[in-house]
Design a protein around this motif. Sequence first.
Motif, mmCIF file in Angstrom:
data_model
loop_
_atom_site.group_PDB
_atom_site.id
_atom_site.type_symbol
_atom_site.label_atom_id
_atom_site.label_comp_id
_atom_site.label_asym_id
_atom_site.label_seq_id
_atom_site.Cartn_x
_atom_site.Cartn_y
_atom_site.Cartn_z
ATOM 1 N N GLU A 256 -12.245 -11.483 24.790
ATOM 2 C CA GLU A 256 -12.453 -11.543 26.238
ATOM 3 C C GLU A 256 -11.284 -10.920 26.994
ATOM 4 O O GLU A 256 -11.470 -10.158 27.949
ATOM 5 C CB GLU A 256 -12.649 -12.996 26.656
ATOM 6 N N ARG A 257 -10.073 -11.211 26.533
ATOM 7 C CA ARG A 257 -8.877 -10.675 27.213
ATOM 8 C C ARG A 257 -8.793 -9.157 27.020
ATOM 9 O O ARG A 257 -8.417 -8.422 27.941
ATOM 10 C CB ARG A 257 -7.627 -11.360 26.660
ATOM 11 N N GLU A 259 -11.276 -7.144 26.687
ATOM 12 C CA GLU A 259 -12.288 -6.544 27.570
ATOM 13 C C GLU A 259 -11.801 -6.500 29.014
ATOM 14 O O GLU A 259 -12.030 -5.520 29.731
ATOM 15 C CB GLU A 259 -13.584 -7.356 27.472
ATOM 16 N N GLU A 260 -11.083 -7.546 29.416
ATOM 17 C CA GLU A 260 -10.539 -7.570 30.772
ATOM 18 C C GLU A 260 -9.521 -6.459 30.989
ATOM 19 O O GLU A 260 -9.461 -5.845 32.062
ATOM 20 C CB GLU A 260 -9.874 -8.920 31.046
ATOM 21 N N LEU A 261 -8.714 -6.193 29.960
ATOM 22 C CA LEU A 261 -7.663 -5.172 30.077
ATOM 23 C C LEU A 261 -8.199 -3.757 29.903
ATOM 24 O O LEU A 261 -7.486 -2.783 30.131
ATOM 25 C CB LEU A 261 -6.569 -5.445 29.036
ATOM 26 N N GLY A 262 -9.461 -3.678 29.452
ATOM 27 C CA GLY A 262 -10.073 -2.344 29.281
ATOM 28 C C GLY A 262 -9.539 -1.637 28.058
ATOM 29 O O GLY A 262 -9.435 -0.415 28.049
#
Length: 262
Positions: A256-257, A259-262
């Motif tokens: 999840e993290r 994905e947040e950071l791209g």
Amino acid sequence: MPPSPPMTEAGALAALKGLVGWWSDSGIEVDIPPAPPPALRKAAPERRTAPAAARSAPAAPEVPAQDGRAMARSATSIVALKAAVESFDGCELKRTARNMVFARGNPDAPLMVIGEGPGQDEDREGLPFVGKAGQMLDRMLAAIGHGEDNTYITNVVFWRPPGNRKPSSDEIELCRPFVERHIALARPKLILLAGGVSTEALLGRNDGITAIRGQWSEVRVEGHSAPALPIFHPAFLLRRPQEKAKAWADLLMLAERLEELG
């Protein structure tokens, strides 16, 4: 007439006793003190002469200790850093290991995994996490869509500790400059700390992996900072498969993290 050989001590004493016996027969009393025991007799000091080569050989100059921090700072690329680690002789682990174990995967990857140290399989192949624990790690990462193309894997020491023991604090400190430089050059977006040894080494926490796994922290080195997530070491999960549910929860947090950071 050839000269007589020199008389021995025993021969001289026997001759003197014979002479005293002859004197006694003539009415002359002579008192001869007993000879001292062999252990009390003073032997002439033995003169020893050192060989000419030993007398003339100069003292060996002291070899200065290598400065690991200077060697790490001088590396301006990961390739140069690997060469610096290979030439570093300041860690005793190097003397008992077969190979230096640096890293595997993609150094430009967003995720960097840092474990504790090489085991027997890693020492033989010269790559980190390739034994049973490494195969477990690969399966864990594959479950969230990660492999060698988007993950970079290394350890906090670069040589196998004898008997697969944990690296000592001194061994970790000797390797630390290269580990920190490794992070600074790779500049990962996220760091996964596999096990208590790497977690303590890079976060300075010694309250045990069970207490701090799954809790986000941060690693800061040389102006670069990255979120860091401690997890159970894959070798621990092989021994305690009942903990896999917690490990899976940690991996979902990681995905999840990322994905947040791209």
